[in-house]
Design a protein around this motif. Structure first.
Motif, PDB file in Angstrom:
ATOM      1  N   ALA A   8       0.836  -1.206   0.000  1.00 11.71           N
ATOM      2  CA  ALA A   8       0.000   0.000   0.000  1.00 11.71           C
ATOM      3  C   ALA A   8       0.874   1.260   0.000  1.00 11.71           C
ATOM      4  N   GLU A   9       1.934   1.246   0.774  1.00  7.19           N
ATOM      5  CA  GLU A   9       2.845   2.395   0.824  1.00  7.19           C
ATOM      6  C   GLU A   9       3.516   2.606  -0.532  1.00  7.19           C
ATOM      7  N   ASP A  10       3.916   1.522  -1.168  1.00  5.80           N
ATOM      8  CA  ASP A  10       4.531   1.619  -2.498  1.00  5.80           C
ATOM      9  C   ASP A  10       3.550   2.214  -3.512  1.00  5.80           C
ATOM     10  N   LEU A  11       2.290   1.796  -3.447  1.00  6.18           N
ATOM     11  CA  LEU A  11       1.279   2.330  -4.361  1.00  6.18           C
ATOM     12  C   LEU A  11       1.072   3.825  -4.150  1.00  6.18           C
ATOM     13  N   VAL A  12       1.006   4.236  -2.902  1.00 10.91           N
ATOM     14  CA  VAL A  12       0.770   5.648  -2.587  1.00 10.91           C
ATOM     15  C   VAL A  12       1.918   6.522  -3.071  1.00 10.91           C
ATOM     16  N   ASN A  13       3.119   5.987  -3.094  1.00 13.18           N
ATOM     17  CA  ASN A  13       4.294   6.772  -3.454  1.00 13.18           C
ATOM     18  C   ASN A  13       4.658   6.717  -4.943  1.00 13.18           C
ATOM     19  N   LEU A  14       3.785   6.149  -5.783  1.00 12.43           N
ATOM     20  CA  LEU A  14       4.063   6.096  -7.212  1.00 12.43           C
ATOM     21  C   LEU A  14       3.969   7.486  -7.829  1.00 12.43           C
ATOM     22  N   SER A  15       4.812   7.743  -8.817  1.00 12.61           N
ATOM     23  CA  SER A  15       4.737   9.005  -9.562  1.00 12.61           C
ATOM     24  C   SER A  15       3.590   8.901 -10.567  1.00 12.61           C
ATOM     25  N   VAL A  16       3.206  10.030 -11.144  1.00 11.31           N
ATOM     26  CA  VAL A  16       2.126  10.048 -12.128  1.00 11.31           C
ATOM     27  C   VAL A  16       2.475   9.144 -13.307  1.00 11.31           C
ATOM     28  N   LYS A  17       3.703   9.200 -13.738  1.00  9.76           N
ATOM     29  CA  LYS A  17       4.138   8.369 -14.867  1.00  9.76           C
ATOM     30  C   LYS A  17       4.018   6.882 -14.510  1.00  9.76           C
ATOM     31  N   GLU A  18       4.407   6.532 -13.287  1.00  7.28           N
ATOM     32  CA  GLU A  18       4.328   5.138 -12.854  1.00  7.28           C
ATOM     33  C   GLU A  18       2.879   4.678 -12.728  1.00  7.28           C
ATOM     34  N   VAL A  19       1.994   5.561 -12.264  1.00 11.46           N
ATOM     35  CA  VAL A  19       0.571   5.224 -12.152  1.00 11.46           C
ATOM     36  C   VAL A  19      -0.006   4.948 -13.536  1.00 11.46           C
ATOM     37  N   GLU A  21       1.620   3.923 -16.182  1.00 14.52           N
ATOM     38  CA  GLU A  21       2.192   2.661 -16.655  1.00 14.52           C
ATOM     39  C   GLU A  21       1.497   1.478 -15.977  1.00 14.52           C
ATOM     40  N   LEU A  22       1.231   1.590 -14.663  1.00 12.29           N
ATOM     41  CA  LEU A  22       0.534   0.529 -13.935  1.00 12.29           C
ATOM     42  C   LEU A  22      -0.867   0.322 -14.505  1.00 12.29           C
ATOM     43  N   ALA A  23      -1.573   1.408 -14.772  1.00 13.80           N
ATOM     44  CA  ALA A  23      -2.919   1.316 -15.344  1.00 13.80           C
ATOM     45  C   ALA A  23      -2.876   0.611 -16.693  1.00 13.80           C
ATOM     46  N   PRO A  34      -8.610   0.138 -14.520  1.00 13.62           N
ATOM     47  CA  PRO A  34      -8.194   0.730 -13.254  1.00 13.62           C
ATOM     48  C   PRO A  34      -9.311   1.439 -12.497  1.00 13.62           C
ATOM     49  N   ALA A  35     -10.209   2.136 -13.163  1.00 14.20           N
ATOM     50  CA  ALA A  35     -11.302   2.821 -12.473  1.00 14.20           C
ATOM     51  C   ALA A  35     -12.191   1.812 -11.774  1.00 14.20           C
ATOM     52  N   ALA A  36     -12.441   0.674 -12.400  1.00 14.36           N
ATOM     53  CA  ALA A  36     -13.260  -0.365 -11.792  1.00 14.36           C
ATOM     54  C   ALA A  36     -12.552  -0.960 -10.575  1.00 14.36           C
ATOM     55  N   ALA A  37     -11.246  -1.123 -10.653  1.00  8.63           N
ATOM     56  CA  ALA A  37     -10.491  -1.670  -9.531  1.00  8.63           C
ATOM     57  C   ALA A  37     -10.550  -0.739  -8.330  1.00  8.63           C
ATOM     58  N   VAL A  38     -10.501   0.554  -8.566  1.00  7.93           N
ATOM     59  CA  VAL A  38     -10.579   1.529  -7.479  1.00  7.93           C
ATOM     60  C   VAL A  38     -11.944   1.472  -6.832  1.00  7.93           C
ATOM     61  N   ALA A  39     -13.001   1.361  -7.629  1.00 12.97           N
ATOM     62  CA  ALA A  39     -14.358   1.309  -7.085  1.00 12.97           C
ATOM     63  C   ALA A  39     -14.552   0.050  -6.245  1.00 12.97           C
ATOM     64  N   GLU A 109      -6.837  14.046 -10.061  1.00 16.96           N
ATOM     65  CA  GLU A 109      -5.524  14.424  -9.542  1.00 16.96           C
ATOM     66  C   GLU A 109      -4.420  14.068 -10.534  1.00 16.96           C
ATOM     67  N   SER A 110      -4.567  12.942 -11.213  1.00 14.00           N
ATOM     68  CA  SER A 110      -3.586  12.537 -12.219  1.00 14.00           C
ATOM     69  C   SER A 110      -3.570  13.530 -13.388  1.00 14.00           C
ATOM     70  N   LEU A 111      -4.763  13.906 -13.866  1.00  9.33           N
ATOM     71  CA  LEU A 111      -4.855  14.872 -14.961  1.00  9.33           C
ATOM     72  C   LEU A 111      -4.263  16.211 -14.538  1.00  9.33           C
ATOM     73  N   LYS A 112      -4.589  16.639 -13.325  1.00  6.44           N
ATOM     74  CA  LYS A 112      -4.081  17.914 -12.826  1.00  6.44           C
ATOM     75  C   LYS A 112      -2.551  17.896 -12.789  1.00  6.44           C
ATOM     76  N   ALA A 113      -1.986  16.821 -12.252  1.00 11.03           N
ATOM     77  CA  ALA A 113      -0.529  16.723 -12.147  1.00 11.03           C
ATOM     78  C   ALA A 113       0.126  16.761 -13.528  1.00 11.03           C
ATOM     79  N   GLN A 114      -0.447  16.043 -14.485  1.00 12.33           N
ATOM     80  CA  GLN A 114       0.123  16.015 -15.835  1.00 12.33           C
ATOM     81  C   GLN A 114       0.049  17.395 -16.491  1.00 12.33           C
ATOM     82  N   LEU A 115      -1.089  18.053 -16.349  1.00  6.79           N
ATOM     83  CA  LEU A 115      -1.252  19.371 -16.950  1.00  6.79           C
ATOM     84  C   LEU A 115      -0.328  20.394 -16.301  1.00  6.79           C
ATOM     85  N   GLU A 116      -0.204  20.336 -14.969  1.00 10.49           N
ATOM     86  CA  GLU A 116       0.683  21.279 -14.281  1.00 10.49           C
ATOM     87  C   GLU A 116       2.132  21.021 -14.669  1.00 10.49           C
TER      88      GLU A 116
END
Length: 125
Positions: A8-19, A21-23, A34-39, A109-116
């Protein structure tokens, strides 16, 4: 149990790029959206809290301005939304404007990070 906490800690600390790639890996190799997995993961947690206030689940990603790197922001908006180049440019030129509406907190949050990262000024509502 300690292994799950580390996971869980490893997942929380992933960068946007890593997230991203994981998706991609989850979708292509395992057929998991991934959206279904989160739900599914969030559902058991919601049942345990009876009196907790409802948390906002859908967000709008608002492009406030393109910043100094307008070309990169237009290219990224095109990629993120699936719009054509002209439509993406029109959206960026019309800022403040919603890039995506009604998305999950994680996606917003992912979209925001990428755009920023591309130089844009972004707000979540």
């Amino acid at each position: 149990m300690a292994d799950l906490r580390k996971f869980a800690e490893d997942l929380v600390n992933l960068s946007v790029k890593e997230v991203n790639e994981l998706a991609k890996i989850l979708k292509e190799e395992y057929g998991i959206e991934p959206a279904a997995a989160v739900a599914v993961a969030a559902a058991p947690a919601a049942g345990g809290e009876a009196a907790a206030p409802a948390e906002k689940t859908q967000f709008d990603v608002i492009l406030k301005s393109a910043g100094g790197a307008k070309l990169q922001v237009v290219k990224l908006v095109k990629e993120l939304t699936g719009l054509g180049l002209k439509e993406a440019k029109d959206l960026v030129d019309a800022a403040p404007k919603a890039v995506k509406e009604g998305v999950s907190k994680e996606e917003a949050e992912s979209l925001k990070a990428q755009l920023e990262e591309a130089g844009a000024e972004v707000e979540l509502k």
